[in-house]
Design a protein around this motif. Structure first.
Motif, mmCIF file in Angstrom:
data_model
loop_
_atom_site.group_PDB
_atom_site.id
_atom_site.type_symbol
_atom_site.label_atom_id
_atom_site.label_comp_id
_atom_site.label_asym_id
_atom_site.label_seq_id
_atom_site.Cartn_x
_atom_site.Cartn_y
_atom_site.Cartn_z
ATOM 1 N N VAL A 14 0.817 -1.206 0.000
ATOM 2 C CA VAL A 14 0.000 0.000 0.000
ATOM 3 C C VAL A 14 0.862 1.272 0.000
ATOM 4 O O VAL A 14 0.434 2.314 -0.474
ATOM 5 C CB VAL A 14 -0.998 -0.034 1.179
ATOM 6 C CG1 VAL A 14 -0.295 0.132 2.506
ATOM 7 C CG2 VAL A 14 -2.095 0.980 0.999
ATOM 8 N N ASN A 15 2.109 1.172 0.491
ATOM 9 C CA ASN A 15 3.023 2.319 0.520
ATOM 10 C C ASN A 15 3.902 2.424 -0.718
ATOM 11 O O ASN A 15 4.721 3.325 -0.820
ATOM 12 C CB ASN A 15 3.926 2.242 1.757
ATOM 13 C CG ASN A 15 3.121 2.260 3.029
ATOM 14 O OD1 ASN A 15 2.152 3.002 3.148
ATOM 15 N ND2 ASN A 15 3.496 1.423 3.972
ATOM 16 N N LEU A 98 -1.144 -3.895 -3.576
ATOM 17 C CA LEU A 98 -1.955 -4.301 -2.428
ATOM 18 C C LEU A 98 -2.657 -3.092 -1.834
ATOM 19 O O LEU A 98 -2.139 -1.982 -1.877
ATOM 20 C CB LEU A 98 -1.084 -4.972 -1.370
ATOM 21 C CG LEU A 98 -0.293 -6.202 -1.824
ATOM 22 C CD1 LEU A 98 0.527 -6.748 -0.665
ATOM 23 C CD2 LEU A 98 -1.204 -7.256 -2.396
ATOM 24 N N GLY A 99 -3.811 -3.334 -1.249
ATOM 25 C CA GLY A 99 -4.569 -2.274 -0.611
ATOM 26 C C GLY A 99 -4.394 -2.240 0.889
ATOM 27 O O GLY A 99 -4.982 -1.395 1.562
ATOM 28 N N VAL A 100 -3.602 -3.148 1.422
ATOM 29 C CA VAL A 100 -3.376 -3.254 2.868
ATOM 30 C C VAL A 100 -1.905 -3.547 3.121
ATOM 31 O O VAL A 100 -1.153 -3.832 2.193
ATOM 32 C CB VAL A 100 -4.235 -4.386 3.493
ATOM 33 C CG1 VAL A 100 -5.709 -4.127 3.310
ATOM 34 C CG2 VAL A 100 -3.860 -5.739 2.903
ATOM 35 N N ALA A 101 -1.521 -3.495 4.387
ATOM 36 C CA ALA A 101 -0.163 -3.913 4.747
ATOM 37 C C ALA A 101 0.001 -5.391 4.407
ATOM 38 O O ALA A 101 -0.965 -6.160 4.428
ATOM 39 C CB ALA A 101 0.073 -3.683 6.230
ATOM 40 N N VAL A 102 1.206 -5.784 4.120
ATOM 41 C CA VAL A 102 1.473 -7.168 3.713
ATOM 42 C C VAL A 102 1.188 -8.115 4.866
ATOM 43 O O VAL A 102 1.765 -7.981 5.945
ATOM 44 C CB VAL A 102 2.944 -7.323 3.267
ATOM 45 C CG1 VAL A 102 3.220 -8.741 2.827
ATOM 46 C CG2 VAL A 102 3.255 -6.347 2.150
#
Length: 127
Positions: A14-15, A98-102
């Motif tokens: 996401v970052n 990705l839309g979230v942290a891994v």
């Protein structure tokens, strides 16, 4: 979307940080309907941070021979993880975002999930 379009794609979180490369995927087969097998549903990506090569099934934890090959593939894909399809925000032409942290999901959960105790995992599997 074709499987060949996903394989070898870079994955970023996401970052915007690189997570790894898609080396395989996991499917779930839906319910059988009369004379037809159930549809396949994509449920997860297997992402490796160190290698773009296939794992040849060694990530499943049941394949262990020849041992030398298993160790080499395990080393080449150290840190590989499952990324549930629900975590994917978008698949673009240049990679998966990705839309979230891994998530910290190992390929073989029998080896333990980070942040849990072995006994908690065994209790959840038996109950």
């Amino acid at each position: 979307m074709l499987l060949s379009e996903l394989l070898d794609m870079p994955v970023t979180d996401v970052n915007g940080d690189r997570v790894g490369t898609v080396v395989d995927v996991r499917f779930r087969r839906g319910a059988r309907r009369r004379d037809h097998e159930g549809d396949l549903e994509l449920i997860a990506l297997i992402v490796s941070p160190h290698s773009r090569l296939s794992m040849y099934g060694y990530e499943r934890g049941r394949v262990n021979r020849p041992a030398v090959v298993a160790r080499l593939i395990g080393w080449a894909h150290r840190g590989a993880r499952l990324i549930p399809w629900e975590c994917v925000r978008v698949v673009e032409s240049d990679g998966v975002v990705l839309g979230v942290a891994v998530p910290e999901i190992p390929l073989d959960v029998r080896r333990g999930i980070p942040g849990t105790t072995g006994s908690a995992l065994r209790e959840s599997q038996s109950g």
